[in-house]
Structures are given as C-alpha cells and as structure tokens.
Design an enzyme around this catalytic site. Structure first.
Site, PDB file in Angstrom:
ATOM      1  N   PHE A 149       0.862  -1.181   0.000  1.00 12.41           N
ATOM      2  CA  PHE A 149       0.000   0.000   0.000  1.00 12.41           C
ATOM      3  C   PHE A 149       0.896   1.227   0.000  1.00 12.41           C
ATOM      4  O   PHE A 149       1.632   1.473   0.952  1.00 12.41           O
ATOM      5  CB  PHE A 149      -0.954   0.051   1.205  1.00 12.41           C
ATOM      6  CG  PHE A 149      -1.863   1.253   1.110  1.00 12.41           C
ATOM      7  CD1 PHE A 149      -3.031   1.192   0.363  1.00 12.41           C
ATOM      8  CD2 PHE A 149      -1.507   2.468   1.692  1.00 12.41           C
ATOM      9  CE1 PHE A 149      -3.842   2.317   0.210  1.00 12.41           C
ATOM     10  CE2 PHE A 149      -2.314   3.591   1.541  1.00 12.41           C
ATOM     11  CZ  PHE A 149      -3.486   3.508   0.808  1.00 12.41           C
ATOM     12  N   ASP A 234       9.342   2.946   1.986  1.00 16.95           N
ATOM     13  CA  ASP A 234       8.151   3.741   2.284  1.00 16.95           C
ATOM     14  C   ASP A 234       7.889   3.638   3.784  1.00 16.95           C
ATOM     15  O   ASP A 234       7.319   2.672   4.273  1.00 16.95           O
ATOM     16  CB  ASP A 234       6.954   3.230   1.476  1.00 16.95           C
ATOM     17  CG  ASP A 234       5.702   4.086   1.718  1.00 16.95           C
ATOM     18  OD1 ASP A 234       5.706   4.895   2.679  1.00 16.95           O
ATOM     19  OD2 ASP A 234       4.719   3.924   0.960  1.00 16.95           O
ATOM     20  N   LYS A 263       2.189  10.959   7.158  1.00 18.78           N
ATOM     21  CA  LYS A 263       1.351  10.673   8.330  1.00 18.78           C
ATOM     22  C   LYS A 263       1.791  11.448   9.590  1.00 18.78           C
ATOM     23  O   LYS A 263       1.481  12.619   9.703  1.00 18.78           O
ATOM     24  CB  LYS A 263       1.265   9.167   8.555  1.00 18.78           C
ATOM     25  CG  LYS A 263       0.479   8.491   7.406  1.00 18.78           C
ATOM     26  CD  LYS A 263      -0.130   7.166   7.770  1.00 18.78           C
ATOM     27  CE  LYS A 263      -1.182   6.768   6.760  1.00 18.78           C
ATOM     28  NZ  LYS A 263      -0.736   5.879   5.712  1.00 18.78           N
TER      29      LYS A 263
END
Ligand SMILES: *Cc1c(COP(=O)(O)O)cnc(C)c1O
Length: 408
Positions: A149, A234, A263
């Site tokens: 993801f 990531d 985030k």
C-alpha cells in the site's frame, strides 16, 4: 437544517451529500485529547487506530498545538516561489534526524500527502535512472511487492495488487514489476539493466502489519548495491517512532537510499510529507521539474519541526518499545486463551487475526466500538492496533481488557 446524523442512523430517506468512498464505523467524533476521543453523544473512546499512525503523538499534543498556534500568528503560506524562515530549519532538523538511517548526507524534499511523497520518489528514481545510471529513455522499471500500500494516485494503484484499489481505474502507468513480499530472491530475479529502484514498505501496515523475515531487508540492500539500484523505503506508516526505532529500517540496520515520510510528520494537525535521501538522487529534480503549491509551507514546517524535536528526544521511540513489549505479551495471552488466532507486529503496532468462523474484522471493530475502543479492520478477519505512542500504560491495558471482552 443540519445533517450530522451518520449514514447508519439514517432512515434511508435522508440522502448524504458525501461521496461513498468510505464505510466508516457508526460513530461521529467531535473532540479528542491524547489517546481519547469523544463522540457527539458524549461517549468516550480509546483511539487504537491513531489516524493510521498519523497521530503517533496523540490528539492535540501540547507542543505541536503550540507550534501551530504560534505559526498562525506569523505566516501560514508563502508558496515555494519565495523562501520562508522555517523551510531550511525544518529541512535541517529532518535531515539530521534521518541521517543515521540513510546513506550519505540526506536532502529533504517536502510535499503534503503520503501519496505525493511516493510519487516524488518514483519520479526522482526514474530521472536518476536516465540522467545518472544511463537507462534507455522511457524504459525505467521499479520493483515493488505484492500486498503493498503506497497510496491512491493512478500511478500508485497501477502497481497495487488489491483489486478494490485498482479495478476500474486503468489504463495504468507502466514500468512496475510486482514480486512476492519477503522474498529477496524474487527481487533479484526481477532486476535487470532497466531497473532504477526497489520500492518497499519495511513492514506492510495496510496488509495487516506484515513483518518480513529478518534477513529480507539486509538481503535486498545487498542486491540493490550489486545492481546499482536505489532502495526506497516507504516509511510513511512505519516510520517516526511507531516500531520503537525512529525508522523501521533501523530494526535491521539497513540504510535505504531514499525514504518517504508522511502521516505522523504532520503531528495530526496538517498534512506533511517528504522524501528524504541521497543528495545525488534528489539533485536530479532541478527547478521546474517538480513541485507543489503547499509543500513545505510555513505552517507545515512549524508543525513538522516540532514533530522532529519530539522524536529527537528519543522518548516516543522508547515508549513504543516498552509499551510494545507489553502489548505483544498481552496479545500472546489472548492467543494462548484461544481468543485470537494469531498476532504479529513490532513496537506499538500489531496485526491481529481472529478466527474467521467467529467473526470478521469489521464485526470485531463494531464490538470494540460498543466497548469504547476505536480500531480498524484491514482484510477479512484482520484488525490493526496502532495506539498513540503517548498512550498511558493504564489506558493501553484498558483497551486490551476491552479487546478481550469483545472477543467473548
Ligand atoms: C498511508 C500510506 C500512504 C499514503 O499516504 P496518504 O497521505 O494517504 O496519501 C503511502 N504509503 C504508506 C505505507 C501508507 O501507510
């Protein structure tokens, strides 16, 4: 007329003006502090999702609020057409925080959302491939893992293996090779002279907190070195303290060439993301080749700088380690009691599989909600726990007690 009633409470007659790309749990939040949130009916919940790790420091952390408030009184947006006085300090602080986890002296390229950071890393890797490595024009390939993801843009869903995320959104961006996650030999086999990068999550969060075998990241690092291929981590969900280290790759002593952050970098206040890494790679993005209206804006830099200062103390990471051990030992007890099928994770981050015969992940999240705990299912019978790193031990225990009750 106001329509604050959630979709689940609707009679069916009331039409929502909201596009239906989410199916939220039936709760309407209105206030939060630390690990606690409250709904419009005044009920309190422990937040065990923490904005998918965007709230690593809890809701409305005082130091982050203070940084944002002070900045609101000065300047909030300049655009990169001009400089502003927090851009260099933010970049310096983030580069200093990330330097031990990366090759060389890193540069920082600020963006806003996680997907934009991933897009930026893809563009930088491709351009480095053409300008520096000498890959033939238009031929660059990037190796990625199944179950990944990395966000929701058309290029990123082009290399997703999740049908829901991908189907109906073609034509897709070419140039990606998908290999099984956790299999270093498959990475080696997918690399050829066109390959510019291997892009992986250190731990696959959305897939259910899937931790790869211990030798995986060191082996992939060696393969990338041999083949002169960039290793891009990531760290958008795994980084910034979640795993008990500042960045998850530090769990295996692996230094990627680039990493994407997002985030928690925005402290739960504003979207802040960045690509951090090798200067000879990010230097290929010369003026005019890439940019963002909001990337590196003064408010984002003020909050991002305060986030980096929190992490520079090492306290959030230490809490994630200590509380994480406690979390995983309590989950092992629930597994031993036959209440959950298995759990896995590192630091204050856990994926839990329930027996599909008992209930789905969604049903468990609904039960948790009724017990005053917010959590989110991922796939099928898997839920994820990622509380704020600032959570009190007693509150963590309370949430885990309620998890036990929800499983009975
Ligand atoms: C959330 C996430 C993204 C995308 O971030 P957005 O801010 O939602 O665009 C990318 N990669 C990983 C690993 C993520 O967890």
């Amino acid at each position: 007329m106001t329509t604050t009633v959630s979709r689940d409470q609707e009679s069916g007659a009331r039409r929502s003006s909201l596009a239906p790309n989410y199916a939220p749990l039936p709760v309407t939040l209105t206030w939060a502090s630390g690990a606690w949130v409250r709904d419009v009916e005044g009920r309190a919940y422990l937040d065990m999702l923490a904005g998918y790790s965007a709230l690593n420091f809890g809701h409305r952390h005082p130091a982050l609020l203070e940084a944002a408030r002070a900045q609101l009184e000065r300047i909030t947006l300049s655009s990169r057409a001009f400089g502003h006085d927090l851009l260099e300090p933010f970049a310096d602080a983030l580069a200093t925080l990330a330097a031990p986890a990366l090759r060389g002296t890193p540069l920082v390229l600020p963006m806003n959302t996680g997907a934009e950071a991933v897009e930026t890393a893809v563009k930088a890797a491709r351009k480095w491939g053409y300008d520096v490595k000498g890959v033939a024009p238009e031929q660059a390939t990037i190796v990625v893992a199944d179950g990944n993801f990395h966000g929701r843009t058309t290029t990123i869903v082009s290399f997703s293996t999740d049908h829901e995320a991908r189907d109906g959104f073609g034509p897709f961006t070419p140039g990606f090779r998908v290999v099984p996650y956790g299999d270093a030999d498959a990475v080696r086999a997918a690399i050829d002279e066109t390959t510019v990068a291997v892009l992986l999550e250190p731990i696959q969060g959305e897939q259910g907190v899937v931790v790869p075998p211990a030798g995986y990241w060191p082996a992939v690092r060696a393969i990338c070195d041999e083949a002169d291929v960039l290793l891009v981590a990531d760290e958008i969900q795994s980084g910034l303290g979640r795993t008990g280290t500042t960045f998850a790759c530090q769990l295996w002593d692996v230094q990627p060439d680039l990493m994407t952050l997002g985030k928690a970098l925005g402290g739960g206040i504003v979207p802040v993301s960045a690509v951090v890494g090798r200067s000879d790679v990010l230097e290929v993005l010369t003026p005019g080749t890439h940019g963002s209206t909001f990337g590196g804006n003064p408010l984002a830099c003020a909050v991002g700088l305060a986030v980096v200062e929190l992490l520079a103390t090492g306290d959030p990471q230490a809490r994630a380690r200590t509380l994480g051990e406690h979390l995983h030992s309590r989950l092992a007890t629930l597994t031993g009691a036959g209440l959950i099928a298995r759990s896995r994770g590192v630091g204050l981050w856990a994926g839990i599989d329930v027996d599909p015969a008992l209930m789905t992940g969604r049903e468990l999240c609904e039960r948790l909600l009724a017990h005053g705990v917010l959590a989110k299912d991922t796939h099928g019978s898997t839920i994820r726990l990622a509380p704020p790193l600032t959570i009190d031990r007693q509150d963590l225990d309370l949430a885990l007690d309620r998890l036990g009750q929800s499983l009975c």
